[in-house]
Design a protein around this motif. Structure first.
Motif, PDB file in Angstrom:
ATOM      1  N   UNK A  53      34.115 -57.584 -15.871  1.00  0.00           N
ATOM      2  CA  UNK A  53      33.101 -57.860 -16.886  1.00  0.00           C
ATOM      3  C   UNK A  53      32.840 -59.362 -17.025  1.00  0.00           C
ATOM      4  N   UNK A  54      31.562 -59.661 -17.239  1.00  0.00           N
ATOM      5  CA  UNK A  54      31.116 -61.042 -17.403  1.00  0.00           C
ATOM      6  C   UNK A  54      30.548 -61.285 -18.788  1.00  0.00           C
ATOM      7  N   UNK A  55      29.981 -60.231 -19.371  1.00  0.00           N
ATOM      8  CA  UNK A  55      29.373 -60.317 -20.689  1.00  0.00           C
ATOM      9  C   UNK A  55      30.094 -59.380 -21.650  1.00  0.00           C
ATOM     10  N   UNK A  56      30.214 -59.815 -22.896  1.00  0.00           N
ATOM     11  CA  UNK A  56      30.849 -58.962 -23.911  1.00  0.00           C
ATOM     12  C   UNK A  56      30.065 -57.659 -24.084  1.00  0.00           C
ATOM     13  N   UNK A  57      28.735 -57.759 -24.038  1.00  0.00           N
ATOM     14  CA  UNK A  57      27.918 -56.565 -24.243  1.00  0.00           C
ATOM     15  C   UNK A  57      28.180 -55.506 -23.189  1.00  0.00           C
ATOM     16  N   UNK A 116      25.893 -48.778 -14.413  1.00  0.00           N
ATOM     17  CA  UNK A 116      26.837 -49.607 -13.659  1.00  0.00           C
ATOM     18  C   UNK A 116      26.119 -50.409 -12.583  1.00  0.00           C
ATOM     19  N   UNK A 117      25.235 -49.737 -11.850  1.00  0.00           N
ATOM     20  CA  UNK A 117      24.488 -50.398 -10.768  1.00  0.00           C
ATOM     21  C   UNK A 117      23.573 -51.481 -11.319  1.00  0.00           C
ATOM     22  N   UNK A 118      22.897 -51.220 -12.432  1.00  0.00           N
ATOM     23  CA  UNK A 118      21.974 -52.205 -13.009  1.00  0.00           C
ATOM     24  C   UNK A 118      22.720 -53.436 -13.498  1.00  0.00           C
ATOM     25  N   UNK A 119      23.881 -53.255 -14.128  1.00  0.00           N
ATOM     26  CA  UNK A 119      24.678 -54.414 -14.554  1.00  0.00           C
ATOM     27  C   UNK A 119      25.088 -55.238 -13.328  1.00  0.00           C
ATOM     28  N   UNK A 120      25.509 -54.561 -12.284  1.00  0.00           N
ATOM     29  CA  UNK A 120      25.953 -55.251 -11.068  1.00  0.00           C
ATOM     30  C   UNK A 120      24.807 -56.055 -10.454  1.00  0.00           C
ATOM     31  N   UNK A 411      17.991 -56.185 -21.370  1.00  0.00           N
ATOM     32  CA  UNK A 411      17.950 -56.698 -22.747  1.00  0.00           C
ATOM     33  C   UNK A 411      19.307 -57.257 -23.166  1.00  0.00           C
ATOM     34  N   UNK A 412      20.381 -56.525 -22.904  1.00  0.00           N
ATOM     35  CA  UNK A 412      21.721 -56.963 -23.308  1.00  0.00           C
ATOM     36  C   UNK A 412      22.118 -58.257 -22.602  1.00  0.00           C
ATOM     37  N   UNK A 413      21.872 -58.317 -21.304  1.00  0.00           N
ATOM     38  CA  UNK A 413      22.244 -59.519 -20.552  1.00  0.00           C
ATOM     39  C   UNK A 413      21.391 -60.713 -20.990  1.00  0.00           C
ATOM     40  N   UNK A 414      20.102 -60.482 -21.189  1.00  0.00           N
ATOM     41  CA  UNK A 414      19.209 -61.566 -21.605  1.00  0.00           C
ATOM     42  C   UNK A 414      19.610 -62.123 -22.969  1.00  0.00           C
ATOM     43  N   UNK A 415      19.857 -61.233 -23.930  1.00  0.00           N
ATOM     44  CA  UNK A 415      20.220 -61.670 -25.281  1.00  0.00           C
ATOM     45  C   UNK A 415      21.539 -62.427 -25.269  1.00  0.00           C
ATOM     46  N   UNK A 416      22.553 -61.868 -24.597  1.00  0.00           N
ATOM     47  CA  UNK A 416      23.863 -62.533 -24.616  1.00  0.00           C
ATOM     48  C   UNK A 416      23.829 -63.850 -23.863  1.00  0.00           C
ATOM     49  N   UNK A 417      23.084 -63.891 -22.749  1.00  0.00           N
ATOM     50  CA  UNK A 417      23.010 -65.129 -21.986  1.00  0.00           C
ATOM     51  C   UNK A 417      22.313 -66.211 -22.808  1.00  0.00           C
ATOM     52  N   UNK A 418      21.283 -65.821 -23.537  1.00  0.00           N
ATOM     53  CA  UNK A 418      20.566 -66.776 -24.389  1.00  0.00           C
ATOM     54  C   UNK A 418      21.489 -67.343 -25.465  1.00  0.00           C
ATOM     55  N   UNK A 419      22.258 -66.468 -26.104  1.00  0.00           N
ATOM     56  CA  UNK A 419      23.128 -66.929 -27.190  1.00  0.00           C
ATOM     57  C   UNK A 419      24.415 -67.563 -26.685  1.00  0.00           C
ATOM     58  N   UNK A 420      24.765 -67.296 -25.452  1.00  0.00           N
ATOM     59  CA  UNK A 420      25.912 -68.012 -24.883  1.00  0.00           C
ATOM     60  C   UNK A 420      25.572 -69.487 -24.689  1.00  0.00           C
TER      61      UNK A 420
END
Length: 482
Positions: A53-57, A116-120, A411-420
């Motif tokens: 895992x790379x993102x908390x989400x 799983x594939x989309x996160x990867x 959406x999850x990756x974009x939001x978390x990356x922005x706030x990171x």
């Protein structure tokens, strides 16, 4: 080295548990191949996210997917293959049992595989952004110069809000909506979003200035306990996950003994608080005045066991939706504008049926009369939640389900990356923000417009923190000619 060893030990124990549960469940399976494939996809997926895992989400979302689908299904199946899974309609569940859950397990497996594939892929394709170190001037300044005063002032305001909510019952979960609409929304915002995020931001800033403090962690634990208690919520353990994860992941210990001692102490405290919270919330929800006898304690243990197995949202909603007839995309579109608080769209169309010819037909007027009688008797109201995957499957189209999974992951990756970037190096804050976001997504499906408003408010909160801090810091620096 110690962290890597602990992670490996955890994975070994976790997968031994999965193996035992799989063995107990597959013995009761009439179609062992389908259950085997479902298990392989689910367990491989959760292991991938626990390791990479790379993102908390992504970590939190897939933990809840594991609990809501494979874990919940397997425990129920291990006990009895013909047993109705909690929060499913009896008629629809009987269809699923007669079908040996073949169709539904295949659809869930494909959905989990797509997530799983989309996160990867999105992690691999995402652009690298240089993080800027952003510090909160007000928090830093006040904690450096006025540590005791600042913490005392914050805890005083926090305690006042808790007291007011205890006394007036403005906001609470699991019961009727408060009559004080504006105050209810305000207090829910303060207790569910603002104060938890503020507490975790304080930990981040405090640790950077003074180093880690186990006492401060315990203070936050008891603060979260008081929030759960005043909201009549049993979700204390969920709120503890970000705290536990960040505290023991980012802070190295000189020896393994110290790490284990702290971790065990932490677990004992939060489990003890959870049991106390569970008992108090149950008494509050049922308005019980009975003394706590041995018989009642055994009943409480059984109730905790039931919640640990069945409270997770996921497969029940998918069963109800999949085995509902005449699903179409218009139903998904109609659900987006749901406004009825009683006998909502999911209950009317996917749990029960509005068609009088269907065996699971439920008359609306009769249902509302039953609810009114339940409210008047102060009995617990069962709220059925479809979950995000079942909600995405309202149309009955696998293509739409997978496409919406893609949008969710992006959406999850974009939001978390922005706030990171915005909340650089504030891992406690980012973890708690991600947990609140994911927890709402997991329970998606009831009143989508309310969820949209919740997401907007949640996403704006860190920005508000940031703007207020910059305004105050500008005023301070200008006043002191810095």
């Amino acid at each position: 080295m110690n962290q890597k060893l602990n992670k490996n030990i955890f994975l070994i124990v976790f997968n031994l548990f999965n193996l035992i549960l799989f063995y107990l469940a597959i013995k009761n399976s009439n179609d062992k191949i389908i259950y085997l494939l479902f298990s392989l996809v689910s367990i491989a997926s959760i292991n991938y996210f626990l390791i990479n895992w790379q993102y908390y989400t992504e970590l939190f979302l897939n933990i809840f997917i594991y609990l809501g689908f494979w874990f919940k299904f397997s425990v129920n199946f291990a006990e009895n293959k013909s047993r109705q899974i909690a929060e499913t309609n009896e008629y629809l569940s009987s269809i699923a049992i007669n079908n040996n859950y073949i169709d539904i397990l295949n659809i869930i497996s494909l959905s989990i595989l797509s997530i799983t594939l989309f996160f990867f892929l999105i992690k691999k394709l995402s652009l690298r952004i240089i993080k800027k170190e952003i510090s909160f001037v007000i928090f830093n300044l006040t904690l450096k110069k006025y540590k005791i005063r600042f913490l005392t002032c914050f805890l005083t305001i926090f305690s006042l809000i808790i007291f007011l909510n205890f006394y007036f019952d403005f906001a609470y979960l699991g019961q009727q909506t408060s009559k004080f609409f504006f105050l209810e929304k305000l207090f829910k915002y303060l207790l569910i979003i603002f104060f938890p995020l503020s507490l975790f931001l304080i930990i981040d800033v405090y640790f950077k200035i003074y180093g880690r403090s186990f006492v401060l962690i315990l203070l936050v634990v008891f603060s979260l306990f008081s929030i759960s208690l005043t909201l009549d919520s049993r979700a204390l353990l969920i709120n503890m996950i970000p705290l536990f994860l960040v505290y023991f992941r980012f802070f190295n210990y000189s020896n393994l003994k110290s790490l284990i001692l702290r971790a065990v102490s932490f677990l004992i405290i939060i489990i003890s608080l959870f049991i106390i919270l569970f008992i108090l919330v149950e008494r509050s929800r049922t308005l019980s005045t009975e003394s706590f006898t041995l018989k009642k304690s055994l009943k409480t243990v059984e109730h905790i066991r039931y919640l640990v197995i069945n409270r997770w949202v996921g497969i029940a909603g998918m069963i109800n939706v999949h085995y509902t007839k005449n699903k179409k995309i218009d139903m998904f579109v109609e659900s987006l504008s749901e406004s009825s608080q009683l006998f909502n769209y999911y209950e009317r169309n996917y749990f029960f049926s509005e068609n009088s010819n269907e065996p699971n037909f439920k008359d609306k007027d009769k249902y509302l009369k039953e609810l009114k009688r339940t409210y008047s008797n102060n009995e617990r109201i069962s709220i059925f939640v479809p979950g995000f995957m079942a909600f995405f499957y309202y149309s009955g189209s696998l293509i739409i389900l997978i496409f919406l999974n893609l949008l969710l992951v992006f959406f999850l990756i974009f939001v978390e990356k922005t706030y990171s970037i915005l909340m650089s190096s504030n891992n406690f804050f980012l973890a708690m923000f991600s947990m609140i976001l994911v927890w709402r997504i997991v329970h998606l499906g009831l009143f989508p417009l309310n969820s949209l408003l919740f997401f907007i408010v949640l996403i704006l909160t860190p920005i508000i923190f940031f703007i207020i801090d910059k305004l105050f810091s500008y005023f301070i620096y200008e006043k002191n000619n810095f």
